[in-house]
Write a protein that holds these residues in place. Structure first.
Motif, PDB file in Angstrom:
ATOM      1  N   SER A   9       0.666  -1.021   0.087  1.00 49.56           N
ATOM      2  CA  SER A   9       0.062   0.050  -0.051  1.00 49.56           C
ATOM      3  C   SER A   9       0.741   1.248  -0.019  1.00 49.56           C
ATOM      4  O   SER A   9       0.561   2.026  -0.785  1.00 49.56           O
ATOM      5  CB  SER A   9      -0.890   0.084   1.334  1.00 49.56           C
ATOM      6  N   THR A  67      -8.543   9.498  -1.740  1.00 51.14           N
ATOM      7  CA  THR A  67     -10.123   9.511  -1.379  1.00 51.14           C
ATOM      8  C   THR A  67     -10.966   8.729  -2.161  1.00 51.14           C
ATOM      9  O   THR A  67     -12.327   8.317  -1.874  1.00 51.14           O
ATOM     10  CB  THR A  67     -10.700  11.141  -1.580  1.00 51.14           C
ATOM     11  N   HIS A  68     -10.356   8.067  -3.189  1.00 54.04           N
ATOM     12  CA  HIS A  68     -11.031   7.017  -4.225  1.00 54.04           C
ATOM     13  C   HIS A  68     -10.651   5.815  -3.796  1.00 54.04           C
ATOM     14  O   HIS A  68     -10.624   4.792  -4.486  1.00 54.04           O
ATOM     15  CB  HIS A  68     -10.875   7.403  -5.669  1.00 54.04           C
ATOM     16  N   HIS A  69     -10.019   5.414  -2.451  1.00 55.13           N
ATOM     17  CA  HIS A  69      -9.713   4.132  -2.073  1.00 55.13           C
ATOM     18  C   HIS A  69      -8.638   3.400  -2.747  1.00 55.13           C
ATOM     19  O   HIS A  69      -8.423   2.137  -2.986  1.00 55.13           O
ATOM     20  CB  HIS A  69     -10.895   3.296  -1.696  1.00 55.13           C
ATOM     21  N   SER A  72      -6.027   1.641  -0.236  1.00 55.95           N
ATOM     22  CA  SER A  72      -6.654   0.709   0.678  1.00 55.95           C
ATOM     23  C   SER A  72      -5.656  -0.367   1.017  1.00 55.95           C
ATOM     24  O   SER A  72      -5.275  -1.006   0.190  1.00 55.95           O
ATOM     25  CB  SER A  72      -7.997   0.156   0.519  1.00 55.95           C
ATOM     26  N   LYS A  74      -5.157  -3.849   1.356  1.00 54.35           N
ATOM     27  CA  LYS A  74      -5.809  -5.083   1.138  1.00 54.35           C
ATOM     28  C   LYS A  74      -4.489  -6.063   0.837  1.00 54.35           C
ATOM     29  O   LYS A  74      -3.617  -5.914   0.265  1.00 54.35           O
ATOM     30  CB  LYS A  74      -6.768  -5.108  -0.185  1.00 54.35           C
ATOM     31  N   LYS A  85     -11.909   2.287 -10.246  1.00 50.89           N
ATOM     32  CA  LYS A  85     -11.407   3.410  -9.691  1.00 50.89           C
ATOM     33  C   LYS A  85     -10.266   4.507 -10.221  1.00 50.89           C
ATOM     34  O   LYS A  85     -10.464   5.663 -10.017  1.00 50.89           O
ATOM     35  CB  LYS A  85     -10.670   2.938  -8.145  1.00 50.89           C
TER      36      LYS A  85
END
Length: 470
Positions: A9, A67-69, A72, A74, A85
């Motif tokens: 990430s 802000t659009h992930h 994240s 994962k 996205k």
């Protein structure tokens, strides 16, 4: 959370910075030296001035991406979801960039640079994410970054999850074993060697094998048992996931109001009430028009082949149950003329919403159309008429609905039926009717525009690989 998740990430941030800078640099060079449109350059500053100016806006891009992930943490990322996205985040960041330039009255480079940068940044960001996904999956082969799972429950749901994880190592999970509960019989597919113990010994088992996550798959556990598992997971710093029963699916979509100091919860039917319905209908109209235009070159030859290879009409029409009323459902005919008469006997034999791998009612060309889902192209006209949606539960027949239980009927009245849905991207004909109902209930209670877009992208992949279709 695995360290590898945090590492990848974090790694995406510098890679995105490089992608944005490379995108603008390529756009600048193309515009200045290789412009395919051969438009005269009125005024453009030197590259030494251009690069520092672009670099000063890098924080804006990172904030928009966050802000659009896109960052994240994962264990696994799916390229299709990430690409959606990116398609939203990059134009958003570029529009903010242009807006800021307007207010600071900066006009030193051409509009074509913006167009070229939009395309090149999307390509570079997607390319770097493809590399990250490939690298993660490569490391999974050696156990690096793999999450170790303990499943609580020994029913069919547990078995299905176990098999899915075993068959798809690219997801980055590995099952350590399963725990026997008091409510479920041991499903025949679960081997005795994989049962690590009883639920009453869960604490000692977790302490011994130290899993990364606990999957609770028994929907019949009491509230007290579930709370005990959650507390155990919190104490041991283990992630907790659960398979919801039908009632718990409603808990997410509710509102609360106080009457006489007493909190009273309202369970809403679906987020599709109000603006959600307007947004979904707008997407349906645009999607149906695009689908009709794109598929028209295929529809004409398919119609001719259907007509020439078997007796009967080109289109198969049938009464189906919609959200507000029944409607006529369109498909290219894939069965013999007496198929509907034989359906009544088959439904008694195989139950509601059955599908047979070797259905005797299907014509040879019909088998191909079903396998490729080309028989469903006329349903775009149902969507345009407002009978159906692009995404939603599968439209049932009245004879099927007549056999529904009270809970099963909720899949009919919640939203408009769809061409595709969670059922299609989760196994299509390979899933049971009970699973079908559960997926539809989840979709109705958790609808979002993003969920619809994700299902559409996954449907394309399912159709290309012909999974679960017959």
């Amino acid at each position: 959370m695995k360290r590898s998740e945090l590492f990848f990430s974090f790694l995406l941030v510098p890679l995105d910075i490089v992608a944005v800078l490379l995108g603008f640099v390529i756009a600048y060079l193309v515009r200045r030296f290789f412009d395919p449109f051969d438009v005269a350059i009125i005024h453009i500053k030197s590259f030494r001035e251009f690069l520092p100016f672009i670099s000063s806006f890098i924080p804006l891009w990172i904030i928009v991406f966050a802000t659009h992930h896109l960052y994240s943490a994962k264990n696994t990322r799916k390229l299709g979801v990430e690409f959606l996205k990116i398609l939203i985040a990059v134009p958003t960041a570029l529009m903010l960039f242009v807006t800021i330039m307007f207010f600071i009255k900066e006009t030193f480079f051409s509009r074509l640079i913006l167009l070229y940068s939009l395309v090149s940044i999307i390509l570079f960001v997607t390319f770097f994410r493809l590399i990250i996904i490939a690298l993660q999956r490569f490391l999974f082969r050696y156990g690096i970054g793999v999450k170790r799972i303990l499943i609580v429950g020994t029913g069919k749901t547990s078995y299905d999850i176990y098999q899915d994880i075993r068959k798809k190592p690219a997801k980055g999970f590995r099952v350590l074993g399963v725990i026997k509960t008091n409510n479920e019989k041991i499903f025949e597919g679960i081997e005795e060697k994989n049962i690590l113990g009883d639920i009453k010994d869960l604490g000692s088992i977790v302490a011994k094998i130290n899993p990364d996550e606990i999957f609770q798959t028994d929907p019949h556990l009491t509230n007290e048992e579930n709370i005990n598992i959650i507390h155990l997971a919190e104490d041991k710093k283990v992630s907790f996931r659960f398979v919801a029963n039908l009632f718990s699916l409603y808990s997410k979509n509710n509102s609360v109001e106080t009457f006489a100091n007493i909190p009273v919860f309202e369970i809403k039917r679906s987020p599709l009430d109000g603006w959600g319905r307007i947004i979904k209908r707008g997407m349906d109209v645009l999607g149906a028009i695009a689908g009709i235009v794109i598929s028209l070159p295929l529809q004409i030859p398919i119609a001719l082949i259907v007509k020439l290879t078997s007796k009967g009409p080109i289109f198969f029409t049938q009464e189906r149950v919609g959200r507000d009323k029944n409607f006529r459902f369109f498909k290219f005919r894939s069965m013999y003329q007496d198929a509907e008469k034989r359906h009544k006997e088959l439904i008694k034999q195989h139950g509601n919403m059955f599908k047979l791998k070797n259905d005797p009612r299907v014509t040879p060309i019909g088998r191909f159309l079903r396998k490729t889902s080309l028989d469903e192209l006329p349903q775009f006209y149902n969507v345009l008429r407002g009978d159906m949606s692009l995404v939603g539960p599968r439209p049932p027949m009245p004879i099927e609905v007549a056999r529904y239980t009270r809970e099963e009927k909720k899949r009919v009245g919640g939203v408009k039926p769809g061409i595709t849905g969670l059922w299609q991207v989760s196994g299509r004909s390979d899933i049971s009717f009970d699973e079908w109902v559960r997926l539809d209930a989840y979709y109705i209670e958790n609808w979002s525009l993003w969920l619809d877009l994700t299902i559409i992208v996954k449907t394309i992949r399912v159709i290309l690989f012909k999974k679960g279709a017959y």
